[in-house]
Motif scaffolding. Structure first.
Motif, PDB file in Angstrom:
ATOM      1  N   ALA A 135     -26.032 -10.752   8.723  1.00  0.00           N
ATOM      2  CA  ALA A 135     -25.158  -9.979   7.848  1.00  0.00           C
ATOM      3  C   ALA A 135     -25.875  -9.552   6.569  1.00  0.00           C
ATOM      4  CB  ALA A 135     -23.926 -10.795   7.488  1.00  0.00           C
ATOM      5  N   HIS A 136     -25.546  -8.348   6.116  1.00  0.00           N
ATOM      6  CA  HIS A 136     -25.985  -7.825   4.824  1.00  0.00           C
ATOM      7  C   HIS A 136     -24.713  -7.421   4.083  1.00  0.00           C
ATOM      8  CE1 HIS A 136     -30.301  -7.445   6.060  1.00  0.00           C
ATOM      9  NE2 HIS A 136     -29.712  -7.496   7.251  1.00  0.00           N
ATOM     10  N   LYS A 137     -24.423  -8.111   2.991  1.00  0.00           N
ATOM     11  CA  LYS A 137     -23.137  -7.958   2.297  1.00  0.00           C
ATOM     12  C   LYS A 137     -23.157  -6.757   1.374  1.00  0.00           C
ATOM     13  CE  LYS A 137     -18.990  -9.499   1.123  1.00  0.00           C
ATOM     14  NZ  LYS A 137     -18.558  -8.246   0.488  1.00  0.00           N
ATOM     15  N   VAL A 170     -28.017   2.936   5.252  1.00  0.00           N
ATOM     16  CA  VAL A 170     -27.556   1.765   4.521  1.00  0.00           C
ATOM     17  C   VAL A 170     -28.793   1.030   4.022  1.00  0.00           C
ATOM     18  CG1 VAL A 170     -27.425   0.394   6.646  1.00  0.00           C
ATOM     19  CG2 VAL A 170     -26.175  -0.345   4.624  1.00  0.00           C
ATOM     20  N   VAL A 171     -28.728   0.536   2.794  1.00  0.00           N
ATOM     21  CA  VAL A 171     -29.824  -0.235   2.211  1.00  0.00           C
ATOM     22  C   VAL A 171     -29.555  -1.713   2.473  1.00  0.00           C
ATOM     23  CG1 VAL A 171     -31.068  -0.838   0.101  1.00  0.00           C
ATOM     24  CG2 VAL A 171     -30.276   1.512   0.453  1.00  0.00           C
ATOM     25  N   LEU A 172     -30.479  -2.376   3.147  1.00  0.00           N
ATOM     26  CA  LEU A 172     -30.310  -3.774   3.508  1.00  0.00           C
ATOM     27  C   LEU A 172     -30.587  -4.673   2.307  1.00  0.00           C
ATOM     28  CD1 LEU A 172     -32.017  -3.718   7.024  1.00  0.00           C
ATOM     29  CD2 LEU A 172     -29.624  -3.231   6.424  1.00  0.00           C
ATOM     30  N   ASP A 173     -30.364  -5.973   2.481  1.00  0.00           N
ATOM     31  CA  ASP A 173     -30.485  -6.907   1.360  1.00  0.00           C
ATOM     32  C   ASP A 173     -31.897  -6.984   0.794  1.00  0.00           C
ATOM     33  OD1 ASP A 173     -27.834  -7.528   1.377  1.00  0.00           O
ATOM     34  OD2 ASP A 173     -28.031  -9.419   2.453  1.00  0.00           O
ATOM     35  N   ASP A 174     -32.906  -6.686   1.604  1.00  0.00           N
ATOM     36  CA  ASP A 174     -34.275  -6.720   1.095  1.00  0.00           C
ATOM     37  C   ASP A 174     -34.697  -5.409   0.450  1.00  0.00           C
ATOM     38  OD1 ASP A 174     -34.615  -5.018   3.232  1.00  0.00           O
ATOM     39  OD2 ASP A 174     -36.021  -6.290   4.325  1.00  0.00           O
ATOM     40  N   GLY A 175     -33.742  -4.468   0.331  1.00  0.00           N
ATOM     41  CA  GLY A 175     -34.020  -3.192  -0.318  1.00  0.00           C
ATOM     42  C   GLY A 175     -34.524  -2.110   0.604  1.00  0.00           C
ATOM     43  N   SER A 176     -34.701  -2.409   1.877  1.00  0.00           N
ATOM     44  CA  SER A 176     -35.218  -1.406   2.803  1.00  0.00           C
ATOM     45  C   SER A 176     -34.091  -0.546   3.348  1.00  0.00           C
ATOM     46  CB  SER A 176     -35.953  -2.085   3.958  1.00  0.00           C
ATOM     47  OG  SER A 176     -35.072  -2.910   4.696  1.00  0.00           O
ATOM     48  N   PRO A 177     -34.337   0.752   3.515  1.00  0.00           N
ATOM     49  CA  PRO A 177     -33.317   1.629   4.083  1.00  0.00           C
ATOM     50  C   PRO A 177     -33.283   1.512   5.607  1.00  0.00           C
ATOM     51  CG  PRO A 177     -35.254   2.906   3.542  1.00  0.00           C
ATOM     52  CD  PRO A 177     -35.530   1.509   3.075  1.00  0.00           C
ATOM     53  N   PHE A 178     -32.079   1.535   6.151  1.00  0.00           N
ATOM     54  CA  PHE A 178     -31.878   1.495   7.599  1.00  0.00           C
ATOM     55  C   PHE A 178     -31.089   2.747   7.968  1.00  0.00           C
ATOM     56  CE2 PHE A 178     -30.127   0.430  11.657  1.00  0.00           C
ATOM     57  CZ  PHE A 178     -30.966  -0.520  12.230  1.00  0.00           C
ATOM     58  N   LYS A 179     -31.711   3.622   8.767  1.00  0.00           N
ATOM     59  CA  LYS A 179     -31.050   4.863   9.134  1.00  0.00           C
ATOM     60  C   LYS A 179     -30.147   4.659  10.344  1.00  0.00           C
ATOM     61  CE  LYS A 179     -34.439   8.032   7.188  1.00  0.00           C
ATOM     62  NZ  LYS A 179     -35.327   9.206   7.431  1.00  0.00           N
ATOM     63  N   VAL A 180     -28.985   5.232  10.273  1.00  0.00           N
ATOM     64  CA  VAL A 180     -27.973   5.142  11.326  1.00  0.00           C
ATOM     65  C   VAL A 180     -27.817   6.524  11.948  1.00  0.00           C
ATOM     66  CG1 VAL A 180     -25.552   4.645  11.825  1.00  0.00           C
ATOM     67  CG2 VAL A 180     -26.793   3.271  10.129  1.00  0.00           C
TER      68      VAL A 180
END
Length: 365
Positions: free
Chosen positions: A266-268, A341-351
């Motif tokens: 999970a990434h809150k 969405v930007v994950l908890d480690d700051g990396s972008p995740f493209k959907v």
């Protein structure tokens, strides 16, 4: 995992309620750490609401099953959604005054939820990380019966769990777990239509809820699950991705239910707005469709610049009932999500092209 200073993460196990009926904690978690005990609820049995909702789907079809004890009424409902044809069918049975007689389990992890009468039979069994679902619904669509069997397993490590009170009613609360991205296999038959759900391309989710609600509420909920490579592709076997977003009722000062899940982790997220296109009418409009243009694209964003998605609708599954004690106006819109969405480690995740649903529901019950 990031946390907002405004939100409270529940990290210790214990009872959901104190002996005096007050919530022992409020906030969010990734596991159901608090133990639900119906006997500790101080509100009338008429007001206690308990439900299990499962959805199993792939790119062609989805089957949704609801088994709910609303105190003064029981609702047993099945939906079949055909994405290729852009069509759906929902059929429900309402039973009077269950008042806890459904005996839905106190835990989402194990137990049997079941209902049977001369028309419908539902059974949901959870044990050892596996969920077995079966349903039979006679005369589901005209003369066509619906039968469905599925097994959900490979449950993600994390899920969305929230404990929410209502500021205006100290007896009201909402305890909810949403498990997104379980592996699914099974099949359904409706009339002459038979379809199988294969594990590599099929997913299942659970919405498990227990609570006491105030009478009039509107909520927004979005959920999606599927394969994503994080770079804008959807290759199977890359990353199992899911999202759960929601808001609209109760005192959410201690927690929101907004999370995304990458390979079960999970990434809150903080607060979101679904950006549902409005028609320009009154915000107090009686019907959801009088306020919102649901089949235009929605722009879903958060308040910390971590979430930026466009939801493109495919179809609006409408379910409306208006009885003396129960009035519901449900719009579950199916479609696809695209964005970042930007994950908890700051990396972008493209959907890209992520299948899911986003709903606006107004209930008076």
């Amino acid at each position: 995992m990031s946390e907002s200073s405004e939100e409270t993460r529940i990290t210790r196990e214990g009872p959901l309620h104190r002996l005096d009926g007050a919530l022992a904690a409020r906030g969010w978690a990734t596991q159901p750490l608090l133990h639900y005990d119906r006997a500790r609820i101080k509100a009338s049995r008429w007001r206690i609401k308990e439900w299990d909702y499962y959805l199993v789907g792939d790119d062609s079809y989805a089957v949704a099953l609801t088994l709910s004890d609303l105190g003064y009424a029981g609702l047993v409902s099945a939906s079949l959604v055909d994405f290729e044809q852009g069509a759906y069918k929902t059929t429900s049975v309402v039973t009077p005054l269950p008042l806890g007689r459904f005996k839905l389990p106190a835990s989402s992890k194990e137990g049997v939820s079941a209902f049977e009468n001369d028309r419908v039979s539902f059974r949901f069994e959870a044990a050892d990380g596996v969920r077995a679902l079966s349903a039979r619904f006679a005369r589901f669509d005209g003369d066509d019966d619906l039968t469905f069997e599925a097994v959900l397993d490979d449950e993600p490590r994390d899920s969305m769990v929230i404990v929410t009170p209502w500021a205006e009613d100290p007896k009201a609360f909402y305890y909810n777990q949403k498990i997104v991205g379980m592996q699914a296999r099974g099949s359904f038959k409706k009339g002459l239509v038979v379809h199988g759900f294969a594990p590599n391309g099929s997913f299942g989710l659970l919405d498990w809820g227990r609570g006491v609600w105030t009478r009039d509420n509107t909520w927004f909920w979005a959920v999606a699950q599927g394969w994503q490579d994080g770079k804008g592709g959807v290759e199977p076997g890359s990353h199992r991705f899911g999202l759960n977003l929601g808001y609209g009722f109760g005192d959410t000062s201690s927690a929101s239910e907004n999370m995304v899940f990458v390979d079960g982790v999970a990434h809150k997220l903080h607060r979101v707005d679904f950006g549902v296109p409005e028609r320009g009418g009154s915000r107090d409009a009686r019907k959801v469709v009088d306020r919102f243009d649901l089949l235009k694209p929605w722009h879903v964003r958060d308040d910390q610049n971590r979430l930026d998605l466009v939801f493109t609708p495919l179809l609006d599954r409408v379910d409306a009932m208006d009885f003396a004690l129960i009035r519901t106006d449900q719009h579950q819109v199916f479609g696809r999500f695209d964005g970042t969405v930007v994950l908890d480690d700051g990396s972008p995740f493209k959907v890209a092209g992520l299948p899911g649903s986003a709903e606006v529901v107004h209930n008076v019950y």
